[in-house]
Design a protein around this motif. Sequence first.
Motif, PDB file in Angstrom:
ATOM      1  N   LYS A 191       0.821  -1.218   0.000  1.00  0.00           N
ATOM      2  CA  LYS A 191       0.000   0.000   0.000  1.00  0.00           C
ATOM      3  C   LYS A 191       0.855   1.270   0.000  1.00  0.00           C
ATOM      4  O   LYS A 191       0.325   2.371  -0.056  1.00  0.00           O
ATOM      5  N   SER A 192       2.165   1.089   0.071  1.00  0.00           N
ATOM      6  CA  SER A 192       3.073   2.234   0.211  1.00  0.00           C
ATOM      7  C   SER A 192       3.232   3.011  -1.088  1.00  0.00           C
ATOM      8  O   SER A 192       3.097   2.462  -2.185  1.00  0.00           O
ATOM      9  N   ASN A 193       3.574   4.279  -0.949  1.00  0.00           N
ATOM     10  CA  ASN A 193       3.889   5.102  -2.121  1.00  0.00           C
ATOM     11  C   ASN A 193       5.088   4.535  -2.872  1.00  0.00           C
ATOM     12  O   ASN A 193       5.145   4.607  -4.093  1.00  0.00           O
ATOM     13  N   MET A 194       6.027   3.960  -2.145  1.00  0.00           N
ATOM     14  CA  MET A 194       7.225   3.412  -2.774  1.00  0.00           C
ATOM     15  C   MET A 194       6.848   2.341  -3.805  1.00  0.00           C
ATOM     16  O   MET A 194       7.314   2.375  -4.939  1.00  0.00           O
ATOM     17  N   TYR A 195       6.016   1.407  -3.400  1.00  0.00           N
ATOM     18  CA  TYR A 195       5.606   0.322  -4.305  1.00  0.00           C
ATOM     19  C   TYR A 195       4.654   0.847  -5.375  1.00  0.00           C
ATOM     20  O   TYR A 195       4.823   0.572  -6.563  1.00  0.00           O
ATOM     21  N   LEU A 196       3.644   1.606  -4.963  1.00  0.00           N
ATOM     22  CA  LEU A 196       2.640   2.080  -5.914  1.00  0.00           C
ATOM     23  C   LEU A 196       3.237   3.020  -6.956  1.00  0.00           C
ATOM     24  O   LEU A 196       2.865   2.958  -8.135  1.00  0.00           O
ATOM     25  N   ASN A 197       4.172   3.876  -6.556  1.00  0.00           N
ATOM     26  CA  ASN A 197       4.823   4.768  -7.521  1.00  0.00           C
ATOM     27  C   ASN A 197       5.652   3.991  -8.534  1.00  0.00           C
ATOM     28  O   ASN A 197       5.656   4.315  -9.725  1.00  0.00           O
ATOM     29  N   LEU A 198       6.367   2.979  -8.069  1.00  0.00           N
ATOM     30  CA  LEU A 198       7.150   2.146  -8.978  1.00  0.00           C
ATOM     31  C   LEU A 198       6.229   1.440  -9.967  1.00  0.00           C
ATOM     32  O   LEU A 198       6.476   1.440 -11.172  1.00  0.00           O
ATOM     33  N   LEU A 199       5.150   0.884  -9.471  1.00  0.00           N
ATOM     34  CA  LEU A 199       4.181   0.193 -10.322  1.00  0.00           C
ATOM     35  C   LEU A 199       3.566   1.157 -11.339  1.00  0.00           C
ATOM     36  O   LEU A 199       3.495   0.855 -12.533  1.00  0.00           O
ATOM     37  N   ASN A 200       3.163   2.332 -10.869  1.00  0.00           N
ATOM     38  CA  ASN A 200       2.569   3.335 -11.767  1.00  0.00           C
ATOM     39  C   ASN A 200       3.563   3.801 -12.832  1.00  0.00           C
ATOM     40  O   ASN A 200       3.198   3.992 -13.988  1.00  0.00           O
ATOM     41  N   GLU A 201       4.808   3.992 -12.435  1.00  0.00           N
ATOM     42  CA  GLU A 201       5.830   4.410 -13.388  1.00  0.00           C
ATOM     43  C   GLU A 201       6.042   3.355 -14.473  1.00  0.00           C
ATOM     44  O   GLU A 201       6.145   3.673 -15.654  1.00  0.00           O
ATOM     45  N   LEU A 202       6.101   2.109 -14.057  1.00  0.00           N
ATOM     46  CA  LEU A 202       6.269   1.029 -15.028  1.00  0.00           C
ATOM     47  C   LEU A 202       5.057   0.906 -15.938  1.00  0.00           C
ATOM     48  O   LEU A 202       5.186   0.672 -17.141  1.00  0.00           O
ATOM     49  N   GLN A 203       3.866   1.097 -15.386  1.00  0.00           N
ATOM     50  CA  GLN A 203       2.647   1.047 -16.207  1.00  0.00           C
ATOM     51  C   GLN A 203       2.642   2.180 -17.214  1.00  0.00           C
ATOM     52  O   GLN A 203       2.324   1.967 -18.389  1.00  0.00           O
ATOM     53  N   ALA A 204       3.013   3.368 -16.782  1.00  0.00           N
ATOM     54  CA  ALA A 204       3.044   4.516 -17.684  1.00  0.00           C
ATOM     55  C   ALA A 204       4.065   4.306 -18.793  1.00  0.00           C
ATOM     56  O   ALA A 204       3.802   4.609 -19.962  1.00  0.00           O
ATOM     57  N   ASN A 205       5.227   3.765 -18.458  1.00  0.00           N
ATOM     58  CA  ASN A 205       6.259   3.535 -19.447  1.00  0.00           C
ATOM     59  C   ASN A 205       5.907   2.400 -20.408  1.00  0.00           C
ATOM     60  O   ASN A 205       6.363   2.381 -21.536  1.00  0.00           O
TER      61      ASN A 205
END
Length: 169
Positions: free
Chosen positions: A152-166
């Motif tokens: 649920k952390s920003n660390m994990y969610l931001n990484l996931l979102n960045e990879l999805q966007a890329n």
Amino acid sequence: MPGMFFSANPKELKETDHSLLDDKTHKKRPKTLLSINEVMQWSQSLEKLLANQIGQDVFGNFLKSEFSEENIEFWLACEDYKKTESDLLHCKAEKIYKAFVHSDAAKQINIDFHTRESTAKKIKAPTPTCFDEAQKIIYTLMEKDSYPRFLKSNMYLNLLNELQANSLK
């Protein structure tokens, strides 16, 4: 498989604005392709997260942010210990015990008195399994406590979102 190149080297991650890892704790490793599928698999189980080197690094940094990095450090030390040649077991067992298990350890892990005492006895005649009981307790603690917060952390969610966007580019 859509993916993004991430370096497993913490310095390179920091240089690319991915301050997910700690410079001092990891040796230089080759660039690794980190896919969105891989990162999504981390959410399936702690076992899958810890089976991935970058997953270990990211989760370790998360634990550091929660002041509980001793858990993954101990778990990783135990995994390494299990692969130790028998003539080196005693020396390595002492180091792990003094660093994590002893009641005065700087990075003392959260285990009960019985397990602490049992482990102290086992390292007197060390075997590759002498830390198994304590390691299981720490794994369960991470699995039930830290791991759900990590997902649920920003660390994990931001990484996931960045990879999805890329992956959409």
